[in-house]
Design a protein around this motif. Structure first.
Motif, PDB file in Angstrom:
ATOM      1  N   GLU A 160      -2.904   4.168   0.925  1.00  0.00           N
ATOM      2  CA  GLU A 160      -3.787   3.909  -0.051  1.00  0.00           C
ATOM      3  C   GLU A 160      -5.252   2.422   0.452  1.00  0.00           C
ATOM      4  O   GLU A 160      -3.861   1.878   1.787  1.00  0.00           O
ATOM      5  N   GLU A 161      -5.859   2.339   0.357  1.00  0.00           N
ATOM      6  CA  GLU A 161      -6.024   1.374   0.927  1.00  0.00           C
ATOM      7  C   GLU A 161      -6.509   0.299  -0.510  1.00  0.00           C
ATOM      8  O   GLU A 161      -7.919   0.890  -1.379  1.00  0.00           O
ATOM      9  N   CYS A 183      -8.694   1.619  -6.548  1.00  0.00           N
ATOM     10  CA  CYS A 183      -8.314   1.709  -4.654  1.00  0.00           C
ATOM     11  C   CYS A 183      -8.966   3.452  -3.878  1.00  0.00           C
ATOM     12  O   CYS A 183      -9.353   3.532  -4.647  1.00  0.00           O
ATOM     13  N   SER A 210       0.690  -0.927   0.038  1.00  0.00           N
ATOM     14  CA  SER A 210      -0.023  -0.155   0.053  1.00  0.00           C
ATOM     15  C   SER A 210       0.578   1.214  -0.076  1.00  0.00           C
ATOM     16  O   SER A 210       2.016   1.531   1.021  1.00  0.00           O
ATOM     17  N   ARG A 248      -3.158  -4.993  -5.506  1.00  0.00           N
ATOM     18  CA  ARG A 248      -1.652  -4.571  -5.783  1.00  0.00           C
ATOM     19  C   ARG A 248      -0.977  -5.221  -7.160  1.00  0.00           C
ATOM     20  O   ARG A 248       0.126  -4.711  -7.788  1.00  0.00           O
TER      21      ARG A 248
END
Length: 268
Positions: free
Chosen positions: A99-100, A115, A81, A106
Motif C-alpha cells: 500500500e502507498e 491509497c 502501510s 492511515r
C-alpha cells in the motif's frame, strides 16, 4: 449454489471449492517438500490477449491473500502501510502487494483513506495497480460510496469495484473497463468475523446464481485482538476472465479496510 460446510471445515488451507469441480487432492499435483515457495512465471507459455503478468491467474480457482503482520503496528498500535502476499492453493507466493498512502491518512482517516496498492510478481514487475479514492463507509449514506479502479498493467484500466447502496447488506458490483456491470458481490449482515469465517458471495447481475465467493478467514482470537491482519480466499471458476480475477483481488483490499473498520467499531 450451496457450498459444502463440512468440506470448508475440513481444511482451512483449501476451503470451499465450487461444486462440480475435481477434488483438490486430485486436481493439484503433489509438490516436493523442498519446492520453492514462490512461483516462477517465466516458464509459463504466454497466452494471447491476457494482460502481461496475469497469465498465471488463468490457472487458478483459489487465490489466497495473506496480510502480513507488522511488528510496529502491534507494539505502538499505529496504522502502517499494509503489505499482502497473494498465493495459490499450495501456499506458493504468486504476487506481492504494498500500500502507498500518507501516514496522516492511515491514522486519522483509516477506513476512509485514499491509497494506491501496487501488486508485483516475483520478479518485481508491477502487474496490477489499484487506486482507492477517499470515500464514505457508512451504509446509511447513499452517495459517495466505495469505489476502486483496477489497472493491469499499470496505466490500462481493466475494471472497477463499486459499492451499491443497501441499508442492511454490503453489496458491490464488479464492472469492466467501460463501467458495465459484470458481477455482483453480496456480503452478510454481520461482518465482524467473530469465531468464524465471513463469506461474500459472487453472483450474477440478477443475483439468482452464485458462481463463487470471497471469504474472510477468521485468523484466531489472539491475532484479531492484537493485530488488524486479515486473510482472504477468492473461490471462482478457473476459466473466469483474469481481468475479473484481478478486480476481485482489488475487492479483497477494499473488504480488508471496511471489515476492519466494523470490527474496530464493535470492539469500541
Amino acid at each position: 449454489m450451496a457450498y459444502q460446510d463440512g468440506q470448508n471445515q475440513k481444511s482451512r488451507g483449501l476451503p470451499g471449492f465450487l461444486p462440480g469441480y475435481p477434488d483438490p487432492d486430485q486436481s493439484h499435483p503433489t509438490v516436493p517438500s523442498n519446492s520453492r515457495k514462490q512461483v516462477s512465471l517465466q516458464s509459463l507459455p504466454p497466452p494471447g490477449n491476457l494482460p502481461p503478468g496475469l497469465e498465471y491467474l488463468s490457472q487458478l480457482d483459489l487465490i489466497i491473500i495473506h496480510q502480513q503482520v507488522e511488528l510496529l503496528e502491534m507494539i505502538l498500535g499505529t496504522e502502517t502501510s499494509n503489505k499482502y502476499e497473494i498465493k495459490n492453493c499450495l501456499g506458493q507466493r504468486v504476487y506481492f502487494a504494498v500500500e502507498e498512502s500518507i501516514c496522516f491518512n492511515r491514522n486519522f482517516c483509516s477506513p476512509l483513506r485514499s491509497c494506491t496498492l501496487r501488486v508485483t510478481d516475483n520478479t518485481g514487475r508491477e502487474v496490477i495497480t489499484v487506486h482507492r479514492p477517499l470515500r464514505c463507509t457508512s451504509c446509511w449514506c447513499p452517495c459517495y460510496l466505495q469505489e476502486l479502479e483496477i489497472q493491469a498493467p499499470p496505466g490500462t484500466i481493466v475494471g472497477y469495484v463499486v459499492q451499491k447502496w443497501d441499508p442492511f447488506l454490503p453489496k458491490f458490483t464488479i464492472q469492466n473497463e467501460n463501467k458495465e456491470d459484470i458481477l455482483k458481490i453480496v456480503g452478510p449482515y454481520a461482518t465482524c468475523g467473530c469465531f468464524g469465517d465471513v463469506d461474500f458471495e459472487v453472483k450474477t447481475i440478477n443475483e439468482k446464481i452464485t458462481i463463487g465467493k470471497i471469504s474472510k478467514y477468521w485468523s484466531g482470537f489472539v491475532n484479531d485482538v492484537f493485530t488488524n491482519a486479515d486473510n482472504f480466499g477468492i473461490h471462482v471458476p478457473a476459466d473466469l476472465d483474469v481481468k475479473i480475477k484481478a478486480a476481485m483481488i482489488g475487492a479483497c483490499f477494499l473488504f480488508e479496510l471496511t471489515v476492519q473498520w466494523r470490527r474496530q467499531n464493535i470492539s469500541n
